[in-house]
Design an enzyme around this catalytic site. Structure first.
Site, mmCIF file in Angstrom:
data_model
loop_
_atom_site.group_PDB
_atom_site.id
_atom_site.type_symbol
_atom_site.label_atom_id
_atom_site.label_comp_id
_atom_site.label_asym_id
_atom_site.label_seq_id
_atom_site.Cartn_x
_atom_site.Cartn_y
_atom_site.Cartn_z
ATOM 1 N N HIS A 1 0.824 -1.009 -0.071
ATOM 2 C CA HIS A 1 -0.150 0.115 0.284
ATOM 3 C C HIS A 1 0.721 1.250 -0.098
ATOM 4 C CE1 HIS A 1 1.292 -0.290 4.262
ATOM 5 N NE2 HIS A 1 0.855 0.947 4.316
ATOM 6 N N ARG B 1 8.995 -8.448 15.280
ATOM 7 C CA ARG B 1 9.560 -7.106 14.756
ATOM 8 C C ARG B 1 8.405 -6.134 15.485
ATOM 9 N NH1 ARG B 1 11.080 -3.671 10.230
ATOM 10 N NH2 ARG B 1 9.827 -2.484 9.725
ATOM 11 N N HIS C 1 4.849 0.120 -0.278
ATOM 12 C CA HIS C 1 5.730 -0.551 0.489
ATOM 13 C C HIS C 1 4.800 -1.471 1.285
ATOM 14 C CE1 HIS C 1 4.094 2.748 2.861
ATOM 15 N NE2 HIS C 1 4.003 1.987 4.049
ATOM 16 N N ASP D 1 0.844 5.163 2.004
ATOM 17 C CA ASP D 1 0.418 5.809 2.899
ATOM 18 C C ASP D 1 -0.544 6.996 2.757
ATOM 19 O OD1 ASP D 1 1.313 3.980 4.811
ATOM 20 O OD2 ASP D 1 3.064 5.308 5.342
HETATM 21 C C1 GA4 Z 1 -2.166 2.770 5.644
HETATM 22 C C2 GA4 Z 1 -1.393 3.777 6.712
HETATM 23 C C3 GA4 Z 1 -1.789 3.770 8.152
HETATM 24 O O1 GA4 Z 1 -1.530 2.544 8.525
HETATM 25 C C4 GA4 Z 1 -3.378 3.797 8.258
HETATM 26 C C5 GA4 Z 1 -4.140 2.412 7.698
HETATM 27 C C6 GA4 Z 1 -5.304 2.198 7.692
HETATM 28 C C7 GA4 Z 1 -5.860 1.307 8.697
HETATM 29 O O2 GA4 Z 1 -4.979 0.436 8.956
HETATM 30 O O3 GA4 Z 1 -7.123 1.534 9.235
HETATM 31 C C8 GA4 Z 1 -5.913 1.864 6.042
HETATM 32 C C9 GA4 Z 1 -4.651 2.068 5.186
HETATM 33 C C10 GA4 Z 1 -3.845 2.893 6.049
HETATM 34 C C11 GA4 Z 1 -4.965 2.659 3.744
HETATM 35 C C12 GA4 Z 1 -6.343 2.380 3.272
HETATM 36 C C13 GA4 Z 1 -7.418 2.024 4.358
HETATM 37 C C14 GA4 Z 1 -7.025 2.835 5.545
HETATM 38 C C15 GA4 Z 1 -6.663 0.625 5.958
HETATM 39 C C16 GA4 Z 1 -7.274 0.627 4.682
HETATM 40 C C17 GA4 Z 1 -7.767 -0.486 4.023
HETATM 41 C C18 GA4 Z 1 -3.938 3.973 9.506
HETATM 42 C C19 GA4 Z 1 -3.812 4.774 7.261
HETATM 43 O O4 GA4 Z 1 -4.308 6.023 7.617
HETATM 44 O O5 GA4 Z 1 -4.107 4.215 6.327
#
Ligand code: GA4
Length: 332
Positions: free
Chosen positions: A206, A274, A263, A208
Site C-alpha cells: 500500500h 518485529r 511498501h 500511506d
Molecule cells: C495505511 C497507513 C496507516 O497504517 C493507516 C492505515 C489504515 C488502517 O489500517 O486502518 C488503512 C490504510 C492505512 C490505507 C487504506 C485504508 C485505511 C486501512 C485501509 C484499508 C492507519 C492509514 O491511515 O491508512
C-alpha cells in the site's frame, strides 16, 4: 493470502539500488535538494542524525512491548482498532488481513489519554511516552517538510509543515507487532503440517494516505519498498535511525512531483518479533489538498482535483489496502 516471492524479480534492467540516506545534522545548502531528489525518485529515505533522544524512543518501545506481551483477552479490552485501539490481523474495514497485531492511536493528547486506561496499567506513564515521542517525530517531520518546500523553491516554506503542526491535525500513531517464527501458532493453534512460516504478508502492499510517515523499528527486518519500476527491495532495519515515506497527500500537493511510495512488511523471517512504530503526519479533516500553484504550469498541468482530507480519508476507507486511491481524484 498471496505469498510474495522472497527474491525480488526485475521487470526490466535497473541499476543496483541503494536507499537514499539523508543526514539531518549536515547544515548544507544542498540538503533540501538531496531531500527533494530522494522524494522524487523513491518517495522514501533513511534519516540519520535526527537528534531524537534514545530515551524517548526506548520509552515508547517499552510501552509497546509491555502491551503486546499481555494476554490476548487483556489486549482485546483495548480494541477494536476501528476507529482507534487494538487490532489483530484485520486491517481497515474491507477484509484486508495481515500477520500482525497493532495499536492505532490518534495523536491528540486527549484521545491518547482516553485510550490509555485500556492499554496500560500505568496510563500516565503510557501517555507521557506517547506524547513525548509524537512531539519529537512531529518536529522532525516539520523540519523535513520545510526543507522539502525550500528544495521545491516554494515561497511559503511552511506550506506543508503548517498542515501537520495544526492543533486540529488528524495525525496518527501506529505500533505494529509482527510475531516471530514461533509466535504464529499462538494465534492459530490448528495443526497445519505444511504451514509456511516465512515470508507471509505482515502488512500488505500500500501507500500511506497522509503527508509524511516517520517509521522506527527494532532490529528485525521485514519492510520492503517498491521502486517505480515495480521492483521490491528489502529495507535493512536500523533501530537507531528513522525511515521516511512520502504519502499520497504530499504527492497531490506537489502535483505528482514527489511520489508516495508503495511498501509492505513481510513477517516471520526471524525468531524475534518485529515491532515498528509509525507517525503519520496528516492535515486537519477540513483542510483542502490541491496542487500548489508554483508546481502547476502549461508544461505540468494540474493532475488532481481539490479534495479535503476528510474526503480523502473516506475514499481510503471505502477501498482496499492496496488500491491506488489517488486515482479517484485524477483530472482525466
Ligand atoms: C495505511 C497507513 C496507516 O497504517 C493507516 C492505515 C489504515 C488502517 O489500517 O486502518 C488503512 C490504510 C492505512 C490505507 C487504506 C485504508 C485505511 C486501512 C485501509 C484499508 C492507519 C492509514 O491511515 O491508512
Amino acid at each position: 493470502m498471496v505469498v510474495p516471492s522472497p527474491t525480488p524479480t526485475r521487470t526490466k534492467k535497473t541499476k543496483a539500488v541503494g536507499i537514499p540516506t539523508i543526514d539531518l545534522s549536515l547544515n548544507m545548502s544542498t540538503l533540501s535538494d538531496q531531500l527533494v531528489k530522494a522524494c522524487e525518485e523513491f518517495g522514501f529515505f533513511k534519516l540519520i542524525n535526527h537528534g531524537v533522544s534514545k530515551e524517548i524512543i526506548q520509552k515508547l518501545e517499552e510501552e509497546g512491548a509491555g502491551f503486546f506481551a499481555k494476554a490476548t483477552t487483556e489486549k482485546q479490552r483495548a480494541g477494536p482498532a476501528s476507529p482507534f485501539g487494538y487490532g489483530c490481523k484485520n486491517i481497515g474495514r474491507n477484509g484486508d488481513m495481515g500477520e500482525l497485531e497493532y495499536l492505532l492511536l490518534h495523536t491528540s493528547p486527549l484521545s491518547i489519554s482516553e485510550r490509555s486506561t485500556a492499554i496500560s496499567n500505568d496510563p500516565t506513564k503510557f501517555c507521557c511516552a506517547v506524547n513525548n515521542y509524537v512531539g519529537a517525530v512531529k518536529d522532525i517531520a516539520c523540519e523535513i517538510l520545510d526543507l522539502v518546500a525550500e528544495g521545491l523553491r516554494i515561497q511559503d516554506k511552511c506550506v506543508f509543515s503548517r498542515l501537520i503542526s495544526d492543533v486540529q491535525s488528524d495525525s496518527l500513531l501506529r505500533i505494529n507487532h509482527y510475531p516471530g517464527v514461533n509466535g504464529i501458532d499462538d494465534w492459530d493453534p490448528s495443526p497445519k503440517l505444511h504451514q509456511c512460516k516465512s515470508n507471509r504478508i505482515g502488512f500488505g502492499e500500500h501507500s500511506d494516505p497522509q503527508i509524511l510517515t516517520i517509521l522506527r523499528s527494532n532490529d528485525v527486518g521485514g519492510l520492503q519498498i517498491a521502486l517505480q519500476d515495480g521492483l521490491w527491495i528489502p529495507v535493512p532495519p536500523d533501530p537507531n535511525e528513522f525511515f521516511v515515506f512520502v504519502g499520497d497527500a504530499l504527492q497531490a500537493l506537489t502535483n505528482g512531483r514527489l511520489v508516495s511510495v508503495r511498501h509492505r512488511a513481510l513477517s516471520n523471517s526471524s525468531m524475534k518479533p518485529r515491532m515498528s512504530m509509525m507517525y503519520f503526519g496528516a492535515p486537519p479533516l477540513n483542510a483542502w489538498i490541491s496542487p500548489l500553484s508554483e508546481l502547476v504550469s502549461p508544461q505540468k498541468p494540474n493532475l488532481y482535483k481539490p479534495f479535503t482530507w476528510e474526503e480523502y480519508k473516506k475514499a481510503a476507507y471505502s477501498l482496499r489496502l492496496g488500491d491506488t486511491r489517488l486515482d479517484l481524484f485524477k483530472i482525466c
